[in-house]
Each structure stands twice: as structure tokens, then as C-alpha cells.
Design an enzyme around this catalytic site. Sequence first.
Site, PDB file in Angstrom:
ATOM      1  N   CYS A   7       0.992  -1.121  -0.079  1.00  0.00           N
ATOM      2  CA  CYS A   7       0.008  -0.017   0.081  1.00  0.00           C
ATOM      3  C   CYS A   7       0.804   1.248   0.022  1.00  0.00           C
ATOM      4  O   CYS A   7       2.094   1.213   0.138  1.00  0.00           O
ATOM      5  CB  CYS A   7      -0.732   0.054   1.138  1.00  0.00           C
ATOM      6  SG  CYS A   7      -1.994  -1.266   1.386  1.00  0.00           S
ATOM      7  N   GLY A  35      -0.302   0.219  -5.143  1.00  0.00           N
ATOM      8  CA  GLY A  35      -1.841  -0.250  -4.970  1.00  0.00           C
ATOM      9  C   GLY A  35      -2.846   0.278  -5.734  1.00  0.00           C
ATOM     10  O   GLY A  35      -2.762   1.290  -5.825  1.00  0.00           O
ATOM     11  N   ASN A 110       0.362   0.977   5.934  1.00  0.00           N
ATOM     12  CA  ASN A 110       1.065   0.321   4.870  1.00  0.00           C
ATOM     13  C   ASN A 110       1.813  -1.002   5.702  1.00  0.00           C
ATOM     14  O   ASN A 110       2.690  -0.259   6.708  1.00  0.00           O
ATOM     15  CB  ASN A 110       1.993   1.129   4.019  1.00  0.00           C
ATOM     16  CG  ASN A 110       2.759   0.279   3.219  1.00  0.00           C
ATOM     17  OD1 ASN A 110       4.100   0.800   2.874  1.00  0.00           O
ATOM     18  ND2 ASN A 110       2.391  -1.049   2.987  1.00  0.00           N
ATOM     19  N   GLY A 111       1.397  -1.758   5.439  1.00  0.00           N
ATOM     20  CA  GLY A 111       2.085  -3.197   6.239  1.00  0.00           C
ATOM     21  C   GLY A 111       1.170  -4.144   6.715  1.00  0.00           C
ATOM     22  O   GLY A 111      -0.010  -4.157   6.255  1.00  0.00           O
ATOM     23  N   CYS A 251      12.375  -3.899   4.246  1.00  0.00           N
ATOM     24  CA  CYS A 251      12.096  -4.846   3.240  1.00  0.00           C
ATOM     25  C   CYS A 251      13.106  -4.662   2.148  1.00  0.00           C
ATOM     26  O   CYS A 251      13.006  -3.829   1.344  1.00  0.00           O
ATOM     27  CB  CYS A 251      10.965  -4.847   2.961  1.00  0.00           C
ATOM     28  SG  CYS A 251      10.314  -5.706   1.400  1.00  0.00           S
ATOM     29  N   TYR A 257      11.681  -4.709  -6.377  1.00  0.00           N
ATOM     30  CA  TYR A 257      10.596  -4.700  -7.160  1.00  0.00           C
ATOM     31  C   TYR A 257       9.603  -3.449  -6.794  1.00  0.00           C
ATOM     32  O   TYR A 257       9.239  -2.898  -7.665  1.00  0.00           O
ATOM     33  CB  TYR A 257      10.000  -5.932  -7.042  1.00  0.00           C
ATOM     34  CG  TYR A 257       8.490  -5.987  -7.721  1.00  0.00           C
ATOM     35  CD1 TYR A 257       8.418  -6.182  -9.243  1.00  0.00           C
ATOM     36  CD2 TYR A 257       7.207  -6.077  -7.007  1.00  0.00           C
ATOM     37  CE1 TYR A 257       7.113  -5.927  -9.752  1.00  0.00           C
ATOM     38  CE2 TYR A 257       6.067  -5.955  -7.650  1.00  0.00           C
ATOM     39  CZ  TYR A 257       6.025  -6.120  -8.975  1.00  0.00           C
ATOM     40  OH  TYR A 257       4.798  -5.760  -9.434  1.00  0.00           O
ATOM     41  N   SER A 298      10.426  -3.119 -13.769  1.00  0.00           N
ATOM     42  CA  SER A 298      11.598  -3.043 -12.567  1.00  0.00           C
ATOM     43  C   SER A 298      12.546  -3.941 -13.085  1.00  0.00           C
ATOM     44  O   SER A 298      13.634  -3.862 -12.522  1.00  0.00           O
ATOM     45  CB  SER A 298      10.912  -3.695 -11.327  1.00  0.00           C
ATOM     46  OG  SER A 298      10.041  -4.732 -11.604  1.00  0.00           O
ATOM     47  N   ASP A 360      14.635  -9.934 -15.489  1.00  0.00           N
ATOM     48  CA  ASP A 360      13.352  -9.514 -14.750  1.00  0.00           C
ATOM     49  C   ASP A 360      13.456  -9.594 -13.357  1.00  0.00           C
ATOM     50  O   ASP A 360      14.652 -10.215 -12.802  1.00  0.00           O
ATOM     51  CB  ASP A 360      12.348 -10.898 -15.204  1.00  0.00           C
ATOM     52  CG  ASP A 360      10.982 -10.309 -14.969  1.00  0.00           C
ATOM     53  OD1 ASP A 360      10.809  -9.321 -14.456  1.00  0.00           O
ATOM     54  OD2 ASP A 360       9.816 -11.216 -15.360  1.00  0.00           O
ATOM     55  N   ASP A 361      12.622  -9.216 -12.540  1.00  0.00           N
ATOM     56  CA  ASP A 361      12.877  -8.970 -11.270  1.00  0.00           C
ATOM     57  C   ASP A 361      12.645 -10.059 -10.203  1.00  0.00           C
ATOM     58  O   ASP A 361      13.204 -10.281  -9.305  1.00  0.00           O
ATOM     59  CB  ASP A 361      12.100  -7.795 -10.785  1.00  0.00           C
ATOM     60  CG  ASP A 361      10.396  -8.160 -11.098  1.00  0.00           C
ATOM     61  OD1 ASP A 361       9.741  -8.966 -10.544  1.00  0.00           O
ATOM     62  OD2 ASP A 361      10.068  -7.273 -11.629  1.00  0.00           O
ATOM     63  N   CYS A 397       5.360 -14.141   2.846  1.00  0.00           N
ATOM     64  CA  CYS A 397       5.869 -12.799   3.617  1.00  0.00           C
ATOM     65  C   CYS A 397       4.373 -12.683   4.567  1.00  0.00           C
ATOM     66  O   CYS A 397       3.432 -12.730   4.175  1.00  0.00           O
ATOM     67  CB  CYS A 397       6.062 -11.744   2.423  1.00  0.00           C
ATOM     68  SG  CYS A 397       6.115  -9.928   3.470  1.00  0.00           S
ATOM     69  N   CYS A 446      15.255  -7.215   5.827  1.00  0.00           N
ATOM     70  CA  CYS A 446      14.612  -8.463   6.035  1.00  0.00           C
ATOM     71  C   CYS A 446      14.562  -9.235   4.253  1.00  0.00           C
ATOM     72  O   CYS A 446      14.548  -8.439   3.523  1.00  0.00           O
ATOM     73  CB  CYS A 446      13.136  -8.335   6.160  1.00  0.00           C
ATOM     74  SG  CYS A 446      12.022  -9.666   5.994  1.00  0.00           S
ATOM     75  N   CYS A 449      11.581 -13.777   2.511  1.00  0.00           N
ATOM     76  CA  CYS A 449      10.654 -14.511   1.563  1.00  0.00           C
ATOM     77  C   CYS A 449      11.836 -15.308   0.600  1.00  0.00           C
ATOM     78  O   CYS A 449      11.307 -16.251  -0.040  1.00  0.00           O
ATOM     79  CB  CYS A 449       9.850 -13.558   0.731  1.00  0.00           C
ATOM     80  SG  CYS A 449      10.882 -12.234   0.097  1.00  0.00           S
TER      81      CYS A 449
HETATM   82 FE1  SF4 Z   1       9.815  -7.884   2.076  1.00  0.00          FE
HETATM   83 FE2  SF4 Z   1      10.251 -10.514   1.705  1.00  0.00          FE
HETATM   84 FE3  SF4 Z   1      10.731  -9.574   3.944  1.00  0.00          FE
HETATM   85 FE4  SF4 Z   1       8.200  -9.583   2.904  1.00  0.00          FE
HETATM   86  S1  SF4 Z   1       9.464 -11.461   3.494  1.00  0.00           S
HETATM   87  S2  SF4 Z   1       9.306  -7.940   4.061  1.00  0.00           S
HETATM   88  S3  SF4 Z   1       8.673  -8.943   0.865  1.00  0.00           S
HETATM   89  S4  SF4 Z   1      11.733  -9.237   2.111  1.00  0.00           S
END
Ligand code: SF4
Length: 482
Positions: A7, A35, A110-111, A251, A257, A298, A360-361, A397, A446, A449
Site C-alpha cells: 500500500c 496499490g 502500509n504493512g 524490506c 521490485y 522493474s 526480470d525482477d 511474507c 529482511c 521470502c
Molecule cells: Fe520484504 Fe520478503 Fe521480508 Fe516480506 S518477507 S518484508 S517481501 S523481504
Amino acid sequence: MGAHEECGVFGVVGNVNPAIAREVCYGLYALQHRGQESCGIVVNDDGVFISHKDRGLVGEVFSENELHALPGGRMAIGHVRYGTTGGSSRSNIQPMVVAHQKGNLALAHNGNLTNSLELRDRLELSGAIFHSTSDTETICYMITRERLRSASIEEAVLRAMRSLRGAYSLVMMSATKLLALRDPMGFRPLCYGKREDGSFVIASESCALDAVGASFERDLEPGEMLVFSADAPGAEPLSYREHCGGASSPCIFEYIYFARPDSVIDGISVHEARVRAGRILAREFPAEADVVAGVPDSGLSAAIGYAAESGIPYEIGLVKNKYVGRSFIAPSQGERSDTVRIKLSPVHSVLAGKRVVLIDDSIVRGTTSRRIISLLREAGAREIHLRISSPPFRHPCYYGVDIDSEEHLIASRHTAAEIADMIGADSLGFLPLESLEEMSGCRAFCSACFDGRYPGGVPADPRKDRFERRLSEGKLSGAGGR
Ligand code: SF4
């Protein structure tokens, strides 16, 4: 691409501005990539909150008539949202506005909270009645409950933050204050800027500051809350840092992306990070080829990086039709395939008879990659060497990004060689996990994923199952669309 945007939040505070809704609208236009399902604006007209929100793109929801119907004011906030099917009900559209014992609160989020179910259960057992399935309403409740025993809205928010877990970048308004805050781990970006007229602008990304002529001041620190007073227009915001100083984990996928390439997040240019990703791919996965092309949008910066590092010419191999929605909007697999063909057109003169490095991303299910590669083959590409500017997606995620469940992630079940075979590429290379630091310039981030290490924890078992089940049933949704 099958990871869905999160978002975008936006806010303006300053002197009375008759065109404040229009300015928020411009900010939301710049955040539209975050979004596309719904959007909204709330204007604070001397303590009275007037809002307009609906499903649709910013340009669809805010015609001249709607903008004229919104009053001027000293403060306004806005939101663009992505939501899954079940989470897309009208009641989840933001900003949310609640009336409580001590006034009104408007909030844009957002989150994704990881403990929203626990909090919601607790609130419901004490008599709370929810009107939406969104965790944003849980945040509203937590703040308004704390407000009953706090001397100020900022004290209430700081107290509520002690109970919130997961990802939340928030912009909110009381009658006289605009507050902006970022969760202690800083998962989602948030920055603010200033304009020549002395007004302040808060946005998910710096590209939205540019859109309204605000000069970038700085990113909010993870855990920081800024408070702008409408009664003191032009005064610098007060910064509250009692939740700052812990381990942060922005993130990494924002750089790969989500964010726009003209944005700068936590001091790092998104475009430059993607160029570095392309350079790393060229070193790690070289290819004998005639041209390098990127999948818009991207993949383009990373393609420039790959070309610069390898010496292979960069070319525009695919043109994007900007008037077609992103492929994931299509509700069925069949429609998604059609959308790829309508959305992307190969440039035959660039591709015919050529050995192509295509950047590609990411790869999620593999369906879109297979379609793109088939488009390039139809255009006469002799060889296609696919390079991905992220590591393989292997995990979901919980922090506000809608990534497919593990069983649908092609890389959670197959090697790169197997995937190349399945999607029809001559070779395939992913950005190595250990290169994320070099790519982003971040020391802590982070990347759950990709590696399954969740810095903010996951919804506690057995609630994790229930969390996922309720998400899939549409009984719960994050502002990130989960
Ligand atoms: Fe970002 Fe992936 Fe962590 Fe989610 S899990 S916050 S998409 S790095």
C-alpha cells in the site's frame, strides 16, 4: 510477477490550503504502483473529517467533481491499497476514520501486523465490534483504547505501539495533529519533505514528495514517530524515539521490485540498487549474447547494469502498454496469460535472430516468465538467457506483501535448471542471496521470502494456520493486501 504490491500512504500538513485534496491526489498518483485496488483521501476541515474513498485507480476515484466536493484544510491524508479478493470489501478501504470518546482519528496504514488475530480476539472479547476484516481497524482500536487513559494522542500511539507486532508505516490525523510513524523494525518505508510554503509532506516513497514539489528532508527512523501540529504551521515536527534503537530490517524487496526507481529509501537510490543487481548478475552468470533487454518496468535498471558490466549492448526488447493493468489483476489463469500478451510487446527488429539476455525482477509461479519467453521466441529470439535480479522466492511474507503460498512458488520445489526447462529459457541465473547486501547497500534487512529467516517473527502456531486460513477466507486482511 506474482508478488502483489502493498500500500502507499501520504499526508500534507501546513497553512490552510483550499487545494489540499488535489495535492494529496497528486501524491497518490505517484504512489499508484503500490496499490491499484482502492484509494481514499480524508481532509481535516477544522476538526471535521471529510472523506472520499472507493474502489479503483486514483484517476477513476478522484474526478474533478470529487476533488471539488472535498473542502480545503490544514491537514489531509491519503491511501492507495492493494487487497486480495476476500480482503477487498468496501469496509477495508482506507484511510479509516473512527470517532472515539476524545475526538476523531483518521489512519492510513502500509504493512501487516503479525499479531492482529490475538489483538482482535482480545478486543472482541472485551466488547469491541469490528466493521472490517483489516488489521488497520485493530490498530485504530488499540490507539483509541489507549487514548482513553492518555493525556495526548501521541502518548496513546506510543503506548499502543508496545502491543503491535509486525509491519506498519502509518500516517494519521487527530483534530489538531498529523502523526507519522514507522514500526520499530522499519519494514516499510516512510519519509517526509518540506515545501517552500512551509507545509510538510509525508509519503511512503520520495517519488511522491517530488510529485508535489516537496524537497526531501529525511526518512523516518525505524520506530520513530513524528508529530506535526496544525496549530503551528511551518514548525518542525516533534520526534519521538522511544521505540527506536532496536534491530531494524527494512524490506529488501522494496529495492528489487516494489518501489519506483526514482525513489530513494533509507538513503539508497532504488535505481542504483537495481543497476548493481544487474552488474552482480553479469559477473555471476555471464552469457554469450548479442543484446541485453529488461522486462519493464522493474527489470530495466538491472538490465542497464548487466549491459554495463558485460559490455553487451542494452536494447529495448519489450515495450509495455502502460494502459493495461498489471497481470495479477486478472482473476483467472487464462486471463492472466492474455494480459501478458496485451501488456508486453516484443520489438522484433531487436530480437530476431539474436541471442538475448533477458532480465526480470523475480519468478513466482513461473507462468508469466513462460509467457514472456514465448513472446520473445515468437519474435525470433535465437537464445534466451534469463537473469533474475532477486534470489529465488521460497517463502511467504507476513509483513505486508502478498506473495503466493509456498506450494505455488516454483523455486520452493525446483532447481534453477529445472525452472529454466519448465519456462523454456536456455539458461537461468538468480541473484545470489549473499549478494543482497552489495546490491542494496543495507547492512540489515529482511529477506525472509528468500531465506525463511523472519526477523519480526511469524504469527504464533497454531494461530499461524488460523491466520493463513482466515486470510484465504477473506476474514482478515492486512493493509498490504494479505
Ligand atoms: Fe520484504 Fe520478503 Fe521480508 Fe516480506 S518477507 S518484508 S517481501 S523481504
